[in-house]
Design an enzyme around this catalytic site. Sequence first.
Site, PDB file in Angstrom:
ATOM      1  N   ASP A   8      -6.052  12.257 -14.073  1.00 53.59           N
ATOM      2  CA  ASP A   8      -6.942  12.504 -15.204  1.00 53.59           C
ATOM      3  C   ASP A   8      -6.904  14.005 -15.484  1.00 53.59           C
ATOM      4  OD1 ASP A   8      -8.593  13.752 -13.351  1.00 53.59           O
ATOM      5  OD2 ASP A   8     -10.352  12.520 -13.767  1.00 53.59           O
ATOM      6  N   HIS A   9      -7.824  14.463 -16.311  1.00 57.73           N
ATOM      7  CA  HIS A   9      -7.851  15.892 -16.662  1.00 57.73           C
ATOM      8  C   HIS A   9      -8.122  16.778 -15.440  1.00 57.73           C
ATOM      9  CE1 HIS A   9     -11.779  14.044 -17.011  1.00 57.73           C
ATOM     10  NE2 HIS A   9     -12.346  15.210 -16.786  1.00 57.73           N
ATOM     11  N   CYS A  65      -7.129  13.303  -9.324  1.00 59.98           N
ATOM     12  CA  CYS A  65      -8.255  13.528 -10.232  1.00 59.98           C
ATOM     13  C   CYS A  65      -8.999  14.730  -9.661  1.00 59.98           C
ATOM     14  CB  CYS A  65      -9.119  12.273 -10.402  1.00 59.98           C
ATOM     15  SG  CYS A  65     -10.032  11.716  -8.961  1.00 59.98           S
ATOM     16  N   GLY A  66     -10.223  14.954 -10.082  1.00 59.17           N
ATOM     17  CA  GLY A  66     -10.921  16.141  -9.606  1.00 59.17           C
ATOM     18  C   GLY A  66     -11.071  16.155  -8.098  1.00 59.17           C
ATOM     19  N   THR A  67     -11.537  15.033  -7.565  1.00 57.62           N
ATOM     20  CA  THR A  67     -11.723  14.918  -6.113  1.00 57.62           C
ATOM     21  C   THR A  67     -10.662  14.054  -5.451  1.00 57.62           C
ATOM     22  OG1 THR A  67     -13.100  12.981  -6.474  1.00 57.62           O
ATOM     23  CG2 THR A  67     -14.234  15.123  -6.302  1.00 57.62           C
ATOM     24  N   GLY A  68      -9.992  13.238  -6.223  1.00 59.79           N
ATOM     25  CA  GLY A  68      -9.089  12.210  -5.678  1.00 59.79           C
ATOM     26  C   GLY A  68      -9.815  10.905  -5.423  1.00 59.79           C
ATOM     27  N   VAL A  69     -11.142  10.942  -5.457  1.00 58.62           N
ATOM     28  CA  VAL A  69     -11.919   9.748  -5.081  1.00 58.62           C
ATOM     29  C   VAL A  69     -11.814   8.652  -6.140  1.00 58.62           C
ATOM     30  CG1 VAL A  69     -14.227   8.853  -4.607  1.00 58.62           C
ATOM     31  CG2 VAL A  69     -13.531  11.047  -3.637  1.00 58.62           C
ATOM     32  N   GLY A  70     -12.184   8.983  -7.366  1.00 56.94           N
ATOM     33  CA  GLY A  70     -12.237   7.944  -8.399  1.00 56.94           C
ATOM     34  C   GLY A  70     -10.889   7.296  -8.645  1.00 56.94           C
ATOM     35  N   HIS A  98       0.367   5.035  10.143  1.00 60.20           N
ATOM     36  CA  HIS A  98      -0.499   3.922  10.547  1.00 60.20           C
ATOM     37  C   HIS A  98      -0.844   2.956   9.412  1.00 60.20           C
ATOM     38  CE1 HIS A  98      -2.269   5.769  14.498  1.00 60.20           C
ATOM     39  NE2 HIS A  98      -0.940   5.781  14.462  1.00 60.20           N
ATOM     40  N   ARG A 132       1.699  -2.649  16.161  1.00 58.28           N
ATOM     41  CA  ARG A 132       0.329  -3.132  15.928  1.00 58.28           C
ATOM     42  C   ARG A 132      -0.186  -2.723  14.546  1.00 58.28           C
ATOM     43  NH1 ARG A 132       0.005   1.450  18.904  1.00 58.28           N
ATOM     44  NH2 ARG A 132      -1.619   2.976  18.431  1.00 58.28           N
ATOM     45  N   HIS A 133       0.390  -1.681  14.007  1.00 56.66           N
ATOM     46  CA  HIS A 133      -0.061  -1.228  12.684  1.00 56.66           C
ATOM     47  C   HIS A 133       0.399  -2.183  11.580  1.00 56.66           C
ATOM     48  CE1 HIS A 133      -1.567   2.313  14.576  1.00 56.66           C
ATOM     49  NE2 HIS A 133      -0.375   2.572  15.106  1.00 56.66           N
ATOM     50  N   ARG A 136      -2.192  -4.840  11.175  1.00 55.87           N
ATOM     51  CA  ARG A 136      -3.384  -4.347  10.481  1.00 55.87           C
ATOM     52  C   ARG A 136      -3.135  -4.155   8.985  1.00 55.87           C
ATOM     53  NH1 ARG A 136      -4.197  -0.285  15.548  1.00 55.87           N
ATOM     54  NH2 ARG A 136      -5.112  -1.845  16.935  1.00 55.87           N
TER      55      ARG A 136
END
Length: 143
Positions: A8-9, A65-70, A98, A132-133, A136
């Site tokens: 995003d911006h 994005c700004g935080t990477g979260v959204g 992993h 094992r990974h 998962r």
Amino acid sequence: MKIAMASDHGGFKLKEHIKTHLAGRGAEVLDLGTDSEESVDYPVFGKACGEAVASGKAERGIVCCGTGVGISIAANKIRGIRCALCANVFMAEMAKRHNDANIIALGGRVLDEETAVRIVDAWLDAEFEAGRHRRRVEMLDGL
Ligand code: RB5
């Protein structure tokens, strides 16, 4: 390797910087936008990158994005996507070793460019450990 990128911006400048770095590594970049710092909605771009990777148009993806979260939340809504928000090199390396993350998310307002590039390289250079990974990761894909 073909790598899809979207932002995003808030992540636009970082996307552009990483694009240049990836070209220097010999990677092919599929740029899904955005194209400026004008305000846009990150779910649109997270979805686009997730779909490009899930469909096989690109082998991996990087979203900003700004935080990477959204934008990481958006990418993870697409079946088959394991998008890891990475704030440092250790997270990036483990995200591949992993979690076999097929997309990473970075925060343009969180990371300086040099750290972001080191994160990208750590993720691209790491190998999935399987064992094992793998079980998962299969459990993740079945959720
Ligand atoms: C946009 O202002 C900002 O909310 C976005 O870039 C991102 O940080 C959201 O998670």
